[in-house]
Design a protein around this motif. Sequence first.
Motif, short mmCIF file in Angstrom:
data_model
loop_
_atom_site.label_atom_id
_atom_site.label_comp_id
_atom_site.label_asym_id
_atom_site.label_seq_id
_atom_site.Cartn_x
_atom_site.Cartn_y
_atom_site.Cartn_z
N VAL A 9 -105.40 -59.32 -25.92
CA VAL A 9 -104.72 -58.04 -25.79
C VAL A 9 -104.59 -57.69 -24.31
CG1 VAL A 9 -104.73 -55.58 -26.34
CG2 VAL A 9 -105.63 -57.22 -28.00
N LEU A 10 -103.37 -57.38 -23.89
CA LEU A 10 -103.09 -56.88 -22.53
C LEU A 10 -102.65 -55.44 -22.64
CD1 LEU A 10 -101.10 -60.00 -21.40
CD2 LEU A 10 -102.99 -59.07 -20.06
N VAL A 11 -103.26 -54.56 -21.86
CA VAL A 11 -102.93 -53.13 -21.95
C VAL A 11 -103.25 -52.44 -20.63
CG1 VAL A 11 -105.21 -52.45 -22.84
CG2 VAL A 11 -103.18 -51.07 -23.42
N HIS A 12 -102.50 -51.39 -20.35
CA HIS A 12 -102.70 -50.57 -19.15
C HIS A 12 -102.46 -49.12 -19.55
CE1 HIS A 12 -101.81 -48.80 -15.19
NE2 HIS A 12 -102.44 -49.83 -14.65
N PRO A 13 -103.11 -48.16 -18.91
CA PRO A 13 -102.89 -46.76 -19.29
C PRO A 13 -101.43 -46.32 -19.19
CG PRO A 13 -104.81 -46.93 -17.86
CD PRO A 13 -104.15 -48.28 -17.87
N THR A 14 -100.70 -46.78 -18.14
CA THR A 14 -99.34 -46.30 -17.93
C THR A 14 -98.31 -47.39 -17.65
OG1 THR A 14 -99.71 -45.96 -15.55
CG2 THR A 14 -100.18 -44.10 -17.02
N ASN A 15 -98.72 -48.53 -17.17
CA ASN A 15 -97.76 -49.59 -16.85
C ASN A 15 -97.29 -50.31 -18.11
OD1 ASN A 15 -98.09 -48.95 -14.19
ND2 ASN A 15 -99.14 -50.83 -13.61
N ASN A 16 -96.04 -50.73 -18.08
CA ASN A 16 -95.48 -51.51 -19.18
C ASN A 16 -95.94 -52.96 -19.04
OD1 ASN A 16 -93.94 -52.93 -21.01
ND2 ASN A 16 -92.04 -51.85 -20.55
N PHE A 17 -96.83 -53.39 -19.91
CA PHE A 17 -97.36 -54.74 -19.84
C PHE A 17 -96.65 -55.70 -20.79
CE2 PHE A 17 -101.93 -54.76 -17.89
CZ PHE A 17 -101.39 -54.41 -16.68
N MET A 18 -95.54 -55.28 -21.41
CA MET A 18 -94.87 -56.17 -22.36
C MET A 18 -94.26 -57.40 -21.67
SD MET A 18 -93.27 -53.81 -25.39
CE MET A 18 -92.31 -52.66 -24.40
N ASN A 19 -94.05 -57.32 -20.35
CA ASN A 19 -93.56 -58.48 -19.62
C ASN A 19 -94.63 -59.01 -18.66
OD1 ASN A 19 -93.50 -56.37 -17.82
ND2 ASN A 19 -91.62 -57.01 -16.78
N HIS A 20 -95.89 -58.82 -19.02
CA HIS A 20 -96.99 -59.25 -18.16
C HIS A 20 -96.93 -60.76 -17.92
CE1 HIS A 20 -101.11 -59.95 -16.73
NE2 HIS A 20 -101.16 -58.64 -16.47
N TYR A 21 -97.32 -61.16 -16.71
CA TYR A 21 -97.21 -62.56 -16.32
C TYR A 21 -98.07 -63.52 -17.13
CZ TYR A 21 -101.35 -61.34 -13.44
OH TYR A 21 -102.59 -60.91 -12.98
N LEU A 22 -99.00 -63.01 -17.94
CA LEU A 22 -99.86 -63.89 -18.73
C LEU A 22 -99.39 -64.09 -20.17
CD1 LEU A 22 -103.40 -62.77 -17.52
CD2 LEU A 22 -102.34 -65.01 -17.17
N VAL A 23 -98.39 -63.35 -20.60
CA VAL A 23 -97.98 -63.46 -22.01
C VAL A 23 -97.53 -64.88 -22.34
CG1 VAL A 23 -96.35 -62.67 -23.76
CG2 VAL A 23 -97.38 -61.01 -22.19
N GLU A 24 -96.55 -65.40 -21.62
CA GLU A 24 -96.05 -66.74 -21.92
C GLU A 24 -97.10 -67.83 -21.68
OE1 GLU A 24 -94.08 -64.42 -20.59
OE2 GLU A 24 -92.60 -64.32 -22.20
N PRO A 25 -97.83 -67.82 -20.55
CA PRO A 25 -98.84 -68.86 -20.35
C PRO A 25 -99.91 -68.91 -21.45
CG PRO A 25 -98.36 -67.81 -18.27
CD PRO A 25 -97.66 -67.00 -19.32
N LEU A 26 -100.32 -67.74 -21.96
CA LEU A 26 -101.30 -67.74 -23.05
C LEU A 26 -100.67 -68.25 -24.35
CD1 LEU A 26 -103.14 -64.35 -22.36
CD2 LEU A 26 -104.09 -66.65 -22.10
N ALA A 27 -99.44 -67.81 -24.63
CA ALA A 27 -98.76 -68.26 -25.85
C ALA A 27 -98.50 -69.77 -25.80
CB ALA A 27 -97.46 -67.50 -26.03
N GLU A 28 -98.17 -70.29 -24.62
CA GLU A 28 -97.94 -71.73 -24.48
C GLU A 28 -99.21 -72.53 -24.74
OE1 GLU A 28 -96.42 -71.95 -20.53
OE2 GLU A 28 -94.43 -71.18 -21.09
N ARG A 29 -100.35 -71.89 -24.63
CA ARG A 29 -101.61 -72.53 -24.95
C ARG A 29 -102.04 -72.28 -26.39
NH1 ARG A 29 -101.16 -71.87 -19.62
NH2 ARG A 29 -102.29 -73.27 -18.21
N GLY A 30 -101.11 -71.78 -27.19
CA GLY A 30 -101.36 -71.60 -28.61
C GLY A 30 -102.11 -70.35 -28.98
N ARG A 31 -102.22 -69.39 -28.05
CA ARG A 31 -102.96 -68.16 -28.32
C ARG A 31 -102.01 -67.01 -28.64
NH1 ARG A 31 -105.61 -72.65 -26.80
NH2 ARG A 31 -107.88 -72.31 -26.65
N ALA A 32 -102.38 -66.23 -29.62
CA ALA A 32 -101.63 -65.02 -29.95
C ALA A 32 -101.90 -63.97 -28.88
CB ALA A 32 -102.01 -64.50 -31.32
N VAL A 33 -100.87 -63.21 -28.52
CA VAL A 33 -100.99 -62.20 -27.48
C VAL A 33 -100.31 -60.91 -27.94
CG1 VAL A 33 -100.58 -61.63 -25.05
CG2 VAL A 33 -100.80 -64.03 -25.74
N LEU A 34 -101.04 -59.81 -27.81
CA LEU A 34 -100.44 -58.49 -27.99
C LEU A 34 -100.43 -57.81 -26.62
CD1 LEU A 34 -99.36 -56.11 -29.65
CD2 LEU A 34 -101.74 -55.41 -30.05
N ALA A 35 -99.24 -57.63 -26.07
CA ALA A 35 -99.08 -56.91 -24.80
C ALA A 35 -98.55 -55.53 -25.16
CB ALA A 35 -98.10 -57.65 -23.89
#
Length: 360
Positions: free
Chosen positions: A39-65
Amino acid sequence: MLKIAKGAPLETLSGIQNSDPRAYGRFVDPGHSKDVAYVLVHPTNNFMNHYLVEPLAERGRAVLAMNTRYSGSDSMLIMERAIQDLGAGMRFLREQGFKKIVLIGNSGGGSLTAFYQQQAERLTITDTPDGKPIDLKPEDLPPADQLAILAAHCGRAATLTDSLDPAVVDERDPNLTNEALDMYAPCNTPPYDRDWLITYRQEQKARNERLTQHALDLIANAPAGDDAFIVYRTKADPRTRDLTIDPSDRTAGAIWGDARTVNREANGLGRFCTARSFLSQWSLRLTRAHGPRCLADTKVPILNMGYTADSAVFPANVAEWTKAAEGRCTEYTVRGAGHYPQDKPDLVEEIAETLVQWGG
C-alpha cells in the motif's frame, strides 16, 4: 473507489463528495498470488502514479496506491480522519484475501502510516486535537503486517517547525523581520555559528507554540468552532543552505528550488489551513501524528530506507525512525537518490527490489 466516513462541512467544495464521500486509488494486481500486497499512501499527495507502482507490479506484487479525501489540498487535513481513510484501503485488501499487507510510508506518508499502525494495534483516539469527537472503531483500522519507511520526514509538525522562519516578528505582517534570527540576512551566512543555531532552533519551536495557542484561541472564539489560518515564511531550515549541518550528498536548496524564494512563496509549506487542521497536522504540541513516536508504539517489522541525496529528509530524520524501532528495524541506504528519484530508473529498481526481498 472506496467509501469513507463523512467528515467536516465544506471539507470539500463538491456537494456529491460531502454527501457521499469517497477516497480514490489505483489497484494493480498481477494475479500471481494472494500472499502479499503493498500500500502506497500520503496525506495529501496523489500517489496513484507513484514511481514504485509499476516496478512492484512487475515483480508480481499487488499494489494499492491510494489517496485520502484530502488529495491535492491540506487546508482542512485532519490526520485522525486520514487514518480512517487509509483503513478503508486496508479493509479492501483484506476482503480481497491478501494474507500479508505491507504499508509503504514514503515522504509525508511515513508519519501517516506510523500513526495508522499505532492506532490499528491499539486504538486510543476518540476525538481530534480541538476536542471534537471522531467515530473511529477497531474494525475501521485493520493492522498491517510490516511497515516500510522510505525517505520519510518525522511528521508534518516536525517538518514545519524545522522550516519555520523564527525571524517573523508579527504573524499578521510577513515583511517585519528580526535580522538577528534571519538565516537569509547578510549578517548570517553559512556555515552558521553553532551557538546561533541552537537559539534559532529554540525560537522555531517557540513560534510553533505561539501559532498553536493562536489556533486554540481562534477555535474558542469562532462561532463555527473553527477559522481560517495563515502561516507565513515556512522554508527556513538552515540545512537547506549549510551542507555542514546534518551532512549528506544533497545539494543546497529546497526540493522546490531556491530556499529563500520558497520561504516567501504564496503557496508555501503549511501556508493555508484552518485552525483545527493546524492543531492536527502542524502543531508540535498537539499533533498525534509524529512518526517515530507512533512507530515506537508498534510491534511490526520495519524497513527504514534513507536516500543520501535527499534535500527534504536528512540523516537525523532517518536515524530517528531507526531509533524508534530499535531491535526490529532493517536499515537500507539508497546512494545518490534524491527525494524524487524517478529520474533515475536504476535507483527505482533498487528500491523496489529491496522492498520485495524484505517484504515478500
